[in-house]
Enzyme design. Structure first.
Site, PDB file in Angstrom:
ATOM      1  N   LYS A  26       0.832  -1.195   0.000  1.00 43.62           N
ATOM      2  CA  LYS A  26       0.000   0.000   0.000  1.00 43.62           C
ATOM      3  C   LYS A  26       0.866   1.243   0.000  1.00 43.62           C
ATOM      4  O   LYS A  26       0.675   2.154  -0.809  1.00 43.62           O
ATOM      5  CB  LYS A  26      -0.903  -0.036   1.241  1.00 43.62           C
ATOM      6  N   ARG A  96      -3.211   3.239   8.489  1.00 48.05           N
ATOM      7  CA  ARG A  96      -3.535   2.070   7.673  1.00 48.05           C
ATOM      8  C   ARG A  96      -2.417   1.042   7.668  1.00 48.05           C
ATOM      9  O   ARG A  96      -1.264   1.381   7.486  1.00 48.05           O
ATOM     10  CB  ARG A  96      -3.803   2.508   6.222  1.00 48.05           C
ATOM     11  N   GLY A 105      -8.066  -6.803   4.075  1.00 48.73           N
ATOM     12  CA  GLY A 105      -8.975  -6.820   5.215  1.00 48.73           C
ATOM     13  C   GLY A 105      -8.497  -7.622   6.412  1.00 48.73           C
ATOM     14  O   GLY A 105      -9.202  -7.730   7.403  1.00 48.73           O
ATOM     15  N   MET A 107      -5.784  -7.080   8.315  1.00 47.74           N
ATOM     16  CA  MET A 107      -5.211  -6.276   9.396  1.00 47.74           C
ATOM     17  C   MET A 107      -6.053  -5.027   9.591  1.00 47.74           C
ATOM     18  O   MET A 107      -7.027  -4.814   8.912  1.00 47.74           O
ATOM     19  CB  MET A 107      -3.762  -5.938   9.085  1.00 47.74           C
ATOM     20  N   ARG A 352      -3.249  -1.616  -6.512  1.00 43.63           N
ATOM     21  CA  ARG A 352      -2.413  -2.821  -6.446  1.00 43.63           C
ATOM     22  C   ARG A 352      -2.818  -3.711  -7.611  1.00 43.63           C
ATOM     23  O   ARG A 352      -3.900  -3.545  -8.179  1.00 43.63           O
ATOM     24  CB  ARG A 352      -2.641  -3.565  -5.126  1.00 43.63           C
ATOM     25  N   HIS A 468     -16.203  -9.112   0.842  1.00 44.77           N
ATOM     26  CA  HIS A 468     -15.145  -9.941   1.417  1.00 44.77           C
ATOM     27  C   HIS A 468     -15.195 -11.362   0.868  1.00 44.77           C
ATOM     28  O   HIS A 468     -14.186 -11.914   0.434  1.00 44.77           O
ATOM     29  CB  HIS A 468     -15.307  -9.954   2.943  1.00 44.77           C
ATOM     30  N   ARG A 574       3.405 -47.655 -13.937  1.00 46.51           N
ATOM     31  CA  ARG A 574       3.554 -48.574 -12.799  1.00 46.51           C
ATOM     32  C   ARG A 574       2.819 -49.857 -13.109  1.00 46.51           C
ATOM     33  O   ARG A 574       1.601 -49.930 -12.947  1.00 46.51           O
ATOM     34  CB  ARG A 574       2.994 -47.907 -11.533  1.00 46.51           C
ATOM     35  N   SER A 777      16.080 -42.249 -13.636  1.00 47.03           N
ATOM     36  CA  SER A 777      14.878 -41.492 -13.310  1.00 47.03           C
ATOM     37  C   SER A 777      14.787 -41.386 -11.795  1.00 47.03           C
ATOM     38  O   SER A 777      14.821 -42.396 -11.094  1.00 47.03           O
ATOM     39  CB  SER A 777      13.654 -42.210 -13.881  1.00 47.03           C
ATOM     40  N   THR A 780      11.517 -39.595  -6.558  1.00 45.68           N
ATOM     41  CA  THR A 780      11.765 -38.791  -5.360  1.00 45.68           C
ATOM     42  C   THR A 780      10.802 -39.070  -4.214  1.00 45.68           C
ATOM     43  O   THR A 780      11.044 -38.613  -3.107  1.00 45.68           O
ATOM     44  CB  THR A 780      11.749 -37.292  -5.714  1.00 45.68           C
ATOM     45  N   ASN A 781       9.731 -39.817  -4.461  1.00 48.43           N
ATOM     46  CA  ASN A 781       8.896 -40.202  -3.313  1.00 48.43           C
ATOM     47  C   ASN A 781       9.696 -41.127  -2.398  1.00 48.43           C
ATOM     48  O   ASN A 781       9.848 -40.868  -1.202  1.00 48.43           O
ATOM     49  CB  ASN A 781       7.633 -40.939  -3.763  1.00 48.43           C
ATOM     50  N   CYS A 844      10.455 -38.451 -11.689  1.00 49.95           N
ATOM     51  CA  CYS A 844       9.050 -38.865 -11.660  1.00 49.95           C
ATOM     52  C   CYS A 844       8.589 -38.818 -10.208  1.00 49.95           C
ATOM     53  O   CYS A 844       9.342 -38.479  -9.324  1.00 49.95           O
ATOM     54  CB  CYS A 844       8.873 -40.242 -12.277  1.00 49.95           C
ATOM     55  N   TYR A 864      13.757 -34.244 -18.261  1.00 48.40           N
ATOM     56  CA  TYR A 864      12.291 -34.215 -18.189  1.00 48.40           C
ATOM     57  C   TYR A 864      11.798 -34.338 -16.757  1.00 48.40           C
ATOM     58  O   TYR A 864      12.538 -34.747 -15.861  1.00 48.40           O
ATOM     59  CB  TYR A 864      11.673 -35.332 -19.042  1.00 48.40           C
TER      60      TYR A 864
HETATM   61  P1  ADP Z   1      -7.597  -2.466   3.751  1.00 49.76           P
HETATM   62  O1  ADP Z   1      -6.166  -2.827   3.626  1.00 49.76           O
HETATM   63  O2  ADP Z   1      -8.361  -3.320   4.653  1.00 49.76           O
HETATM   64  O3  ADP Z   1      -8.220  -2.240   2.402  1.00 49.76           O
HETATM   65  P2  ADP Z   1      -7.273   0.394   3.929  1.00 49.76           P
HETATM   66  O4  ADP Z   1      -6.123   0.915   4.680  1.00 49.76           O
HETATM   67  O5  ADP Z   1      -7.135   0.363   2.455  1.00 49.76           O
HETATM   68  O6  ADP Z   1      -7.616  -1.046   4.501  1.00 49.76           O
HETATM   69  O7  ADP Z   1      -8.523   1.226   4.336  1.00 49.76           O
HETATM   70  C1  ADP Z   1      -9.802   0.840   3.973  1.00 49.76           C
HETATM   71  C2  ADP Z   1     -10.570   1.985   3.388  1.00 49.76           C
HETATM   72  O8  ADP Z   1     -10.572   3.088   4.262  1.00 49.76           O
HETATM   73  C3  ADP Z   1     -10.023   2.529   2.099  1.00 49.76           C
HETATM   74  O9  ADP Z   1     -10.418   1.793   1.007  1.00 49.76           O
HETATM   75  C4  ADP Z   1     -10.633   3.902   2.061  1.00 49.76           C
HETATM   76  O10 ADP Z   1     -11.935   3.821   1.550  1.00 49.76           O
HETATM   77  C5  ADP Z   1     -10.680   4.265   3.515  1.00 49.76           C
HETATM   78  N1  ADP Z   1      -9.574   5.164   3.815  1.00 49.76           N
HETATM   79  C6  ADP Z   1      -8.332   4.860   4.209  1.00 49.76           C
HETATM   80  N2  ADP Z   1      -7.576   5.958   4.340  1.00 49.76           N
HETATM   81  C7  ADP Z   1      -8.359   6.996   4.014  1.00 49.76           C
HETATM   82  C8  ADP Z   1      -8.164   8.403   3.941  1.00 49.76           C
HETATM   83  N3  ADP Z   1      -6.983   8.956   4.217  1.00 49.76           N
HETATM   84  N4  ADP Z   1      -9.211   9.159   3.574  1.00 49.76           N
HETATM   85  C9  ADP Z   1     -10.400   8.579   3.288  1.00 49.76           C
HETATM   86  N5  ADP Z   1     -10.645   7.278   3.330  1.00 49.76           N
HETATM   87  C10 ADP Z   1      -9.642   6.482   3.690  1.00 49.76           C
HETATM   88 MG    MG Z   2      -7.635  -1.069   1.032  1.00 46.96          MG
END
Ligand code: ADP
Ligand code: MG
Ligand code: MG
Length: 900
Positions: A26, A96, A105, A107, A352, A468, A574, A777, A780-781, A844, A864
């Protein structure tokens, strides 16, 4: 001095996309976007090195960090015209998480940090909207207390629900400023009651609490579970991003959303996204409100009557499309972006490379190549070989009847059948006893991750294509149908109903994640044809591949599948598998139980024609490709009669009393059969078995040549060899059989004889063995079992501990133990080649289908690999990638990055 903090914003950044290890995905991409001049709220990233320090020093921070953060905050304040802790113009930030590998999601993230009883009013004045300010404040209290103070989410949800109930309100949007003020007060009381101290008012205390909590979230149970499933090392740690807040919840000209630059399910080149007006952060993915489409095309396709962003915010949409295109071109890959619109202005918050299904990955790689964005080799490197498994898995047979009971979103393709379960624990429990389940939830949360992994498929009643459940399922390659709104799920009763049908826990359903269908009962499945982008990409892979890929196959069915998947021969047939057949096993038993050569010959006489027919068929299917036939290998006890009835049957066939058979069975019993009378030892003790098998091979080869004009080049392989004299003794039997068949038929067949290297001694003596063996040949098992003195069948009870405790890098039966077994293979290859320059070397066994082991084979320049038919495409791709990387290393030994 170590640099702990990297700033970004206002068209500049100290970091870049190349710094993912240090800044996390990120953080490095926020820096990159800022440098590209995209609208990114300014902020800074605290490095993963600080995370490592934090864990090494019981939660303490390194010297100099406080100052660096203070300075960076000052800079962000200057860029935004605000001050952190300023009561008039407060700078609010998000804190973040962001690890080097994407862990969506898993962390924690805290939004609106810096708000307190004073600054909330300043925010209200600035926005001219007190309702918004108090809504933001209560979100902050809720998130911060949950993440940093350990107060449960449900405590707040409960309080909010009961407040709404007493006021007779049902939607959050119906609450006004006064309501949110009261709720803030209620929330603060709740925090004080649960955490034993009032909610912190000092922004600096809030900030450091949140930073510590984000580092702490690296080790929360769901992050640990996610890392285990995706093999992300614990040592990487997370970075922390502190970033100025922008607000998507400032009214109807504000919004928040997520989008993919191409369709992550199909790979189609079309912007694909969802957004919510007047919302913040996680609202889109949380599945609480159903999001709207970004493009008009998607809106039409989904049949929604709520406006798309394209029509609701045309100006912002146009800017957004430009940004999305730019990001995709810059990163040369499909991007998954998060954005917020504040009062009509677009802000980019994340980009990403997007997770995608295998089908989408193939299409995107092929189309990016055709668009001239990437080259063929890069396209080949873009596909995770193991993920091809998804395509090789069954789909619902198009002709099978499907009683569809509900329709949801086609969130992750593939079909799955299983028993309905409602909890992650139930899914895990069923899997532990070998039963299949479909996890049915209203929506999933990161806490369900282990259950999603254990289930065959996932079905949810709520949530969109970026919920999710959808994101995680696609990442795992699991079929998923989400947002099947007709489902009425009752967790307490353990059932769900749709229309007038009711399904209880344990009832069988099928989901089709490509069609979004929920189907009653089990449905007939079939294997998909592998055409289109798959075929194109495999062709490109084959252009780069150096090693041959063969299949382990003995039945006609396996051989056909192997050819369909592009196997270039059979690396391991075999032969014993040809005898397990009911009609044959008794002839086999007669042979084993015979007390003398005469009896054995008689039984072998019955087996010869059967064996010959097997080879004729196999050679026919393989159409002139090389076929390696292994002489009889398993301990004989595997064929012995077990029950009294079986003993009686054999006794009758042999014309001897049952007691005699029972005695012979007892005689053949071994204490340690895997190290006992098996492999080449059978041929040494009972040469007539090897003679019969060799004769069957040569007669079949002649027959196929006469019948179809097809030239077969059999490769006969002797298993479990430990020494050259032993190999020579058996080779002589084979050569004699070849000569005899040639004399009888007047036709000689070209053939080779090789050794299966599966004992350390054979590896050590490979130099001598290769003087008489045309090929080696690596089995490796067994080589793993004999090298590690580890029985694969008995390792289950303790091997897991070795792996989790880091005593072994992984399961050595899945990925070759490079340091031990690998060293033996390397040594044998070297000694074998020294003795015979053109000795053919192959691998194999299970490892021949494992991408990492295949990469190891490439480093030894083996000729191979051979694997199970369904893994042949995986092996072809993995071998191609290994060859491309080897070439890159040769050209540029220093700078080739380590793979991640
Ligand atoms: P995750 O890794 O779980 O996606 P993020 O750190 O991306 O968590 O945060 C989740 C959401 O929070 C982002 O998609 C965004 O919508 C919102 N967010 C994070 N930072 C900001 C910010 N500086 N301003 C507005 N919204 C934010
Ligand atoms: Mg995010
Ligand atoms: Mg073996």
């Amino acid at each position: 001095m170590v640099k702990w903090v990297y700033g970004f914003g206002d068209g500049r950044a100290e970091g870049s996309r190349a710094m993912g290890d240090l800044l996390g995905g990120k953080g490095s991409n926020l820096a990159e976007m800022a440098s590209l001049g995209l609208p990114v709220p300014p902020g800074f990233t605290i490095t993963t090195e600080v995370c490592a320090y934090y864990y090494a020093h019981e939660g303490a921070f390194p010297e100099g960090l406080k100052e660096a953060v203070g300075e960076a905050l000052g800079h962000v304040g200057a860029l935004t015209g605000r001050g952190f802790g300023d009561e008039e113009r407060p700078l609010l930030v998000s804190v973040r998480s962001g690890a080097p590998a994407s862990m969506p999601g898993m962390m924690d993230t805290v939004l609106n940090l810096g708000l307190n009883d004073v600054s909330v009013d300043a925010l209200a004045r600035r926005a001219g909207d007190a309702r918004f300010a108090y809504d933001s404040y209560r979100r902050f209290i809720q998130m911060y207390s949950n993440v940093a103070l350990g107060v449960g989410h449900y405590d707040f949800e409960d309080a909010l629900e009961s407040y709404k109930e007493t006021k007779g309100l049902s939607l959050d949007t119906e609450l006004d400023e006064a309501d949110w003020r009261k709720i803030v007060a209620i929330f603060k009381e709740k925090v004080e009651a649960c955490a034993g101290a009032p909610f912190p008012q000092d922004p600096r205390e809030q900030l450091w609490g949140a930073i510590g909590a984000v580092f702490g979230s690296w080790n929360n149970p769901r992050a640990i579970a996610y890392r285990r499933i995706h093999q992300i090392p614990e040592s990487w740690g997370t970075a922390v991003n502190v970033q100025a807040m922008v607000f998507g919840n400032m009214g109807t000209t504000s919004a928040t959303g997520v989008a993919f630059t191409r369709n992550p399910s199909t790979g189609e080149k079309a912007l694909f996204g969802e957004f919510l007006v007047n919302a913040q952060g996680e609202d889109v993915v949380a599945g609480l409100r159903t999001p709207q489409s970004v493009t008009e095309a998607e809106r039409l396709a989904s049949g929604s009557d709520r406006p798309s962003m394209e029509t609701a915010m045309p100006e912002v949409f146009k800017t957004f499309v430009g940004v999305a295109d730019m990001l995709e071109r810059h990163y040369r890959d499909m991007q998954d972006v998060e954005f917020t619109v504040e009062n009509g202005k677009l802000w980019m918050l994340q980009t990403r490379s997007g997770k995608r299904t295998t089908a989408a990955a193939l299409r995107i790689a092929v189309e990016l190549t055709q668009e001239g964005v990437i080259g063929r080799e890069e396209a080949v490197l873009r596909i995770d070989p193991a993920s091809l498994d998804q395509l090789l898995h069954p789909a619902i047979n198009p002709n099978a009847p499907r009683p569809v009971v509900a329709i949801g979103l086609p969130a992750s393709p593939g079909a799955a059948t299983g028993e309905v379960v409602f909890t992650a624990e139930a899914a895990e429990q069923l899997r532990s006893i070998g039963r299949k389940s479909i996890l049915v939830r209203v929506e999933t949360s990161p806490d369900d991750i282990h259950g999603m992994h254990a289930a065959e498929g996932i079905l949810t009643a709520r949530g969109g294509m970026t919920s999710h459940a959808a994101v995680v399922a696609r990442g795992m390659g699991k079929p998923c149908v989400c947002g099947a709104a007709a489902l009425r799920i009752d967790y307490a009763e353990g059932l769900f109903s749709v229309g007038d049908e009711t399904f209880r826990k344990g009832d069988v359903i099928t989901i089709d994640g490509g069609a979004g269908q929920v189907i009653k009962g089990e449905v007939r499945m079939s294997r998909p044809e592998l055409t289109g982008e798959f075929a194109i990409l495999m062709k490109w892979a084959d252009e780069s591949r150096r090693m041959e890929v063969r299949a382990n196959a003995e039945t006609p069915q396996d051989a056909r599948v192997a050819r369909k998947f592009g196997a270039e021969g059979v690396g391991l047939c075999r032969t014993e598998h040809m005898f397990y057949d009911l009609q044959r096993i008794n002839a086999m038993r007669e042979m084993i139980l015979a007390e003398n050569v005469k009896g054995r010959r008689a039984a072998l006489g019955k087996l010869l024609p059967m064996q010959r027919e097997d080879f004729i068929e196999l050679f026919g299917i393989m159409a002139g490709l090389p076929v390696t036939i292994r002489l009889l290998d398993p301990p004989l006890h595997e064929f012995l009669p077990q029950t009294t009835q079986e003993v009686a049957e054999v006794a009758k066939a042999l014309g001897v009393p049952s007691e005699k058979i029972a005695r012979r069975v007892a005689e053949l019993r071994e204490v340690n059969p895997m190290l006992g009378f098996r492999g080449v030892r059978l041929a040494v003790a009972y040469p007539e078995i090897a003679r019969m098998q060799a004769r069957a091979v040569f007669e079949a080869a002649v027959e196929v040549k006469n019948r179809a004009g097809m030239l077969v080049q059999p490769e006969i392989m002797i298993p479990l060899v430990i020494a050259r004299p032993e190999f020579d003794a058996v080779r002589r039997l084979i050569d004699e059989a070849a000569a005899a068949v040639a004399a009888e038929t007047g036709q000689s067949v070209p053939y080779t004889v090789g050794a299966m290297v599966e004992t350390p001694r054979a590896a050590l003596r490979a130099g001598e063995i290769a003087q008489s063996a045309e090929f080696l040949s690596f089995g490796t098992n067994d080589l793993t079992q004999t090298c590690l003195a580890l029985s694969r069948d008995d390792a289950g009870s303790f091997l897991g501990r070795y792996v989790t405790a880091g005593l072994l890098p992984g399961d050595p039966f899945v990925t070759i133990d490079v340091e031990g077994v690998g060293e033996l293979v390397a040594l044998a290859a070297e000694r074998g080649r020294a003795a015979r320059a053109d000795v053919k070397l192959g691998m194999c066994g299970e490892h021949g289908g494992d991408p990492q082991s295949i990469a190891f084979c490439e480093t030894l320049k083996l000729d191979y690999v051979s694997c199970s038919p369904f893994r042949v495409p995986i092996a072809r791709l993995a071998a191609a990638q290994a060859a491309i990387r080897a070439k890159a290393r040769e050209l540029n030994p220093v700078s080739t990055p380590v793979d991640r």
